[in-house]
Motif scaffolding. Structure first.
Motif, PDB file in Angstrom:
ATOM      1  N   GLN A 179      -4.063   4.836   1.070  1.00  0.00           N
ATOM      2  CA  GLN A 179      -3.312   4.091   2.213  1.00  0.00           C
ATOM      3  C   GLN A 179      -4.046   3.661   3.322  1.00  0.00           C
ATOM      4  O   GLN A 179      -4.163   2.445   3.679  1.00  0.00           O
ATOM      5  CB  GLN A 179      -1.850   4.582   2.659  1.00  0.00           C
TER       6      GLN A 179
ATOM      7  N   SER B  88      -6.198   0.891   2.527  1.00  0.00           N
ATOM      8  CA  SER B  88      -5.481  -0.448   2.026  1.00  0.00           C
ATOM      9  C   SER B  88      -4.618  -1.068   3.122  1.00  0.00           C
ATOM     10  O   SER B  88      -4.658  -2.315   2.989  1.00  0.00           O
ATOM     11  CB  SER B  88      -4.671   0.107   0.880  1.00  0.00           C
ATOM     12  N   LYS B  89      -4.263  -0.520   4.047  1.00  0.00           N
ATOM     13  CA  LYS B  89      -3.350  -0.916   4.891  1.00  0.00           C
ATOM     14  C   LYS B  89      -3.817  -1.931   6.082  1.00  0.00           C
ATOM     15  O   LYS B  89      -3.276  -2.923   6.140  1.00  0.00           O
ATOM     16  CB  LYS B  89      -2.739   0.131   5.761  1.00  0.00           C
TER      17      LYS B  89
ATOM     18  N   TYR C 216       0.908  -1.220  -0.101  1.00  0.00           N
ATOM     19  CA  TYR C 216      -0.054   0.152   0.163  1.00  0.00           C
ATOM     20  C   TYR C 216       0.968   1.194  -0.019  1.00  0.00           C
ATOM     21  O   TYR C 216       0.270   2.292  -0.259  1.00  0.00           O
ATOM     22  CB  TYR C 216      -0.901   0.141   1.375  1.00  0.00           C
TER      23      TYR C 216
END
Length: 169
Positions: free
Chosen positions: A119, A122-123, A111
């Motif tokens: 981010q 996605s993280k 990510y």
């Protein structure tokens, strides 16, 4: 095992046993010296060096391995040995095995390359994917879990960048 061998075993034992297929991962090395009196084994390390040590208590009580047999340590730490022919027929070296905690699919959960606002979405998927790899055995079900998680991650990121189509009158 052929049908004729199974039939012979059933006749000899007087029992019909189930057939199993091995899929275990073990640590193993060929035995070059077995000394039940001194309670020591000498094994050949992958480096080519011989190493002498005392196996677990009771190792020689079960049977004495022959030179060429394999010393085996199972995942739970249990130590045993296997005749050379049986071991080599049932196992192969796992030279391409990735280190624990890695999986080729983890690359798709990266990510850091995303803009900061993506981010954050996605993280969490990356972190869960790493937990799955760290805590579950490598098998088809783990791969399926990672694939479905990847699909969910992609949907979450796309949901964040989604734009309603402009309406034309």
């Amino acid at each position: 095992m052929s049908r004729s061998v199974r039939t012979a075993l059933v006749a000899a034992l007087g029992l019909a046993l189930s057939v199993f297929v091995c899929h275990k991962r073990v640590l193993a090395a060929p035995i070059v010296v077995a000394d039940p009196v001194a309670h020591t084994l000498t094994i050949l390390l992958p480096t080519g060096e011989a190493h002498t040590f005392a196996p677990a208590a009771g190792f020689f009580a079960r049977s004495t391995p022959a030179v060429g047999d394999y010393f085996i340590v199972y995942e739970d730490g249990y130590q045993s040995h296997s005749p050379k022919a049986a071991f080599e027929a049932g196992y192969h070296a796992a030279t391409d095995e990735p280190p624990h905690g890695t999986d080729r699919m983890l690359q798709f959960f990266a990510y850091q390359h995303l803009p900061e606002h993506l981010q954050a979405h996605s993280k969490p998927f990356h972190d869960l994917a790493q937990t799955i790899v760290d805590t579950l055995p490598a098998n088809a079900e783990r791969t399926t879990a990672l694939r479905k998680l990847l699909e969910a991650k992609d949907c979450a990121v796309r949901a964040r960048i989604y734009k309603e189509p402009e309406r034309t009158a």
